[in-house]
Write an enzyme that holds these catalytic residues in place. Structure first.
Site, short mmCIF file in Angstrom:
data_model
loop_
_atom_site.label_atom_id
_atom_site.label_comp_id
_atom_site.label_asym_id
_atom_site.label_seq_id
_atom_site.Cartn_x
_atom_site.Cartn_y
_atom_site.Cartn_z
N GLU A 1 36.20 47.15 37.15
CA GLU A 1 36.63 48.14 36.17
C GLU A 1 37.25 47.49 34.93
O GLU A 1 38.14 48.04 34.29
CB GLU A 1 37.61 49.15 36.79
N GLY A 2 36.77 46.30 34.62
CA GLY A 2 37.29 45.56 33.48
C GLY A 2 38.31 44.53 33.92
O GLY A 2 39.34 44.87 34.49
#
Length: 605
Positions: free
Chosen positions: A444-445
């Site tokens: 998610e980054g």
């Protein structure tokens, strides 16, 4: 292996005493049924489910992992039965809209549930967790027909959901996506491409899986401006609302991972699979951010969860394990040696875990209030309210995700260290916590992406420093009110100094970036970590203020609990918060010391 114990006492302290959730819920349209009695019952029952159903599967699921045979993914023994219990308990629809079969409780109730589930068994919690993100995306951006088709079976837990972004040639840089979607005469699309690292991409827990997929239309612009969003179900919905014909999306392989082995992470191949556009053409990335932000807040729990679990197990071990004598003299003369708890360095590790777990939990609960208001704004069609709270939450999201997952890794490794050599042995479970937690700073980054989002987009580009000014004003208002309390004055003074410094650092980076564009990237990690330490300092001061007030009133059976809160706050301010100054110094260092070495001179062989 020790068992997970839901930290209900600490959760209720935050909900009832620190953040006044009863008053908060009373102000929400969705909070009508979230009375203190109902919330207490939900927490108790969810804690029991996590302790009795999910925790026992934590280590066995890691040992067995998922398997792929003839295109069929099988989850570990006990997972299907536990998921059925989850569905029967109505947990998936806890905060889902009533019109689609949910219980309509505030969004934050889902986060409380997710925290306990994720701490007890993160691999298991990912299956329903990904579904929640897909449900939110369809609810906010889908057509009425799409909502009617997908939300009821997903709310019931009969169908699951995924997020399909990453491809072999690109991860964070979604502008490189090659998956294509060809429009058909009936209004559907044929989606073709390969997606990798797809959590819960295939499994045997539900009747159907609804994939939310980024792809390009034939005439789409290049880069991120040309990405659209599609619903691609594993089984096409039938006329009766049940799963119908098998779609042409298959699991090509399962990733061989370091941790979370009981979570099926798949390579998915879409071969002219039937898909349906969700949201406007070429605006898929904007729609997908609904899913991504949901996932990022959920991932922040994977910083709190392992800190809590590792702390629980390390504390139990430190109480029982005996080694040498305390430097200040024998503490347990009747024993062959004193327990590890009597050694200051072990206390350092345990208190660091405790400060991270309880401070991180409080940060999440504070942010969850904003999420409740944002969702209510969307539900009421109040775009201004939704945008206002989305901005507030958007500033905190990269801090929660990036900072808390970094500290979660630290806490997990400290737990191994408390165990010594036994921490490296699988049977004790500590190395599994460390392995499972490692992914949290990546998906998610990555932390670097979160840092760039915070400093580059949220602070400098979008608000010109306004996001920091607004949040620090909130902190300063709290701190000024505590200056007259002798026990809280040192904390309040530190907070006031930090709010001024945070704004000054922001301005200095903004000015430096005019001449040195690389400084935004070179400073971003330190800026994020600094922001995290200051935010947690504010949250610990709020907990300390409530604890001090309760002790002043006296007569409370939780006196020892409140004293522990004050002691942990003091530990945080004196032992962990000083790290912020190192980050403050580093972020102002010119980017030259990172960029001056030529790329071809980086390695000498």
């Amino acid at each position: 292996m020790p068992a997970y114990k839901a930290p209900l006492r600490d959760m209720k302290f935050l909900l009832n005493d620190v953040f006044d959730y009863p008053k908060h819920y009373a102000s929400l349209a969705s909070g009508e049924n979230a009375t203190p009695d109902i919330v207490d019952a939900i927490l108790t029952e969810c804690g029991r489910f996590c302790e009795e159903q999910l925790s026992p599967l934590y280590q066995s699921g890691d040992e067995e992992g998922c398997s792929l045979t003839d295109g069929v993914v099988t989850t570990p023994k006990g997972y299907k039965e536990a998921y059925n219990q989850y569905v029967m308990g109505g947990w998936q629809g806890l905060s889902a809209p009533e019109e689609y079969g949910g219980q309509g409780l505030p969004t934050s109730m889902g986060l409380l549930k997710q925290e306990m589930m994720g701490t007890a068994n993160w691999s298991f919690s990912m299956y329903p967790g990904l579904s929640m993100g897909a449900m939110n995306t369809i609810y906010l951006h889908g057509s009425d027909d799409q909502k009617d088709t997908y939300l009821l079976p997903m709310t019931e837990g009969r169908w699951a959901g995924t997020m399909c972004l990453t491809e072999p040639q690109c991860g964070t840089d979604l502008g490189q996506i090659k998956t294509r979607a060809e429009p058909q005469a009936d209004g559907s699309y044929k989606v073709t491409g390969t997606k990798i690292f797809i959590s819960s991409g295939d499994h045997d827990l539900t009747e159907n899986i609804v994939h939310i997929v980024l792809a390009r239309l034939p005439d789409a612009p290049k880069g991120t401006r040309g990405i659209s969003l599609f619903i691609v179900p594993k089984f096409l919905p039938g006329a009766d609302g049940d799963s119908g014909k098998r779609n042409t999306v298959v699991c090509g392989s399962l990733e061989k991972k370091m941790g979370i082995k009981a979570s099926a992470t798949c390579v998915l191949n879409f071969d002219e699979a039937v898909g349906f556009l969700i949201g406007p053409e070429n605006e898929g990335l904007e729609c997908m951010f609904t899913f991504m932000n949901t996932a990022r807040i959920g991932t922040a729990i994977q910083g709190v969860g392992p800190a809590e679990l590792s702390y629980q197990w390390a504390l139990e071990y430190a109480r029982e394990r005996r080694s040498m004598r305390a430097l200040s003299g024998k503490k347990e003369p009747e024993q062959v040696a004193d327990s590890l708890l009597h050694h200051a360095d072990v206390r350092r590790m345990l208190l660091t875990q405790k400060a991270i777990a309880e401070g991180g939990r409080a940060m999440l609960y504070d942010a969850a209030r904003l999420a409740d208001h944002m969702v209510e704004g969307h539900a009421a069609g109040d775009a201004k309210k939704a945008a206002r709270y989305d901005d507030k939450l958007g500033f905190l999201t990269p801090i929660l995700k990036g900072f808390l997952t970094e500290l979660g890794n630290e806490a997990a490794n400290l737990g191994m260290q408390v165990f010594g050599g036994h921490g490296y042995i699988r049977e004790h479970g500590m190395e599994q916590i460390a392995r499972d937690t490692r992914i949290a700073t990546l998906y998610e980054g990555t932390t670097g992406i979160q840092a760039l989002d915070l400093l580059g987009r949220k602070v400098l580009l979008s608000t010109k420093g306004g996001a920091v000014r607004d949040f620090t004003a909130r902190i300063a208002n709290f701190a000024r009110k505590k200056l007259t309390d002798s026990r809280l004055r040192p904390l309040a003074l530190d907070l006031l100094k930090l709010t001024a410094q945070w704004n000054l650092l922001t301005v200095r980076i903004m000015l430096a970036a005019r001449k040195d564009r690389d400084i935004v990237s070179s400073a971003s990690y330190d800026f994020l970590m600094y922001s995290g330490y200051v935010t947690m300092a504010y949250i610990w001061a709020r907990q300390a203020a409530v604890a001090a007030d309760r002790l002043d009133k006296g007569g409370d059976e939780s006196e020892e609990f409140y004293e522990a809160k004050l002691a942990t706050a003091e530990f945080y301010y004196e032992r962990l918060l000083p790290r912020a100054q190192a980050h403050a110094s580093s972020m102002l260092s010119p980017s030259k010391n990172l960029m001056q070495l030529r790329a071809d001179a980086m390695i000498f062989i």
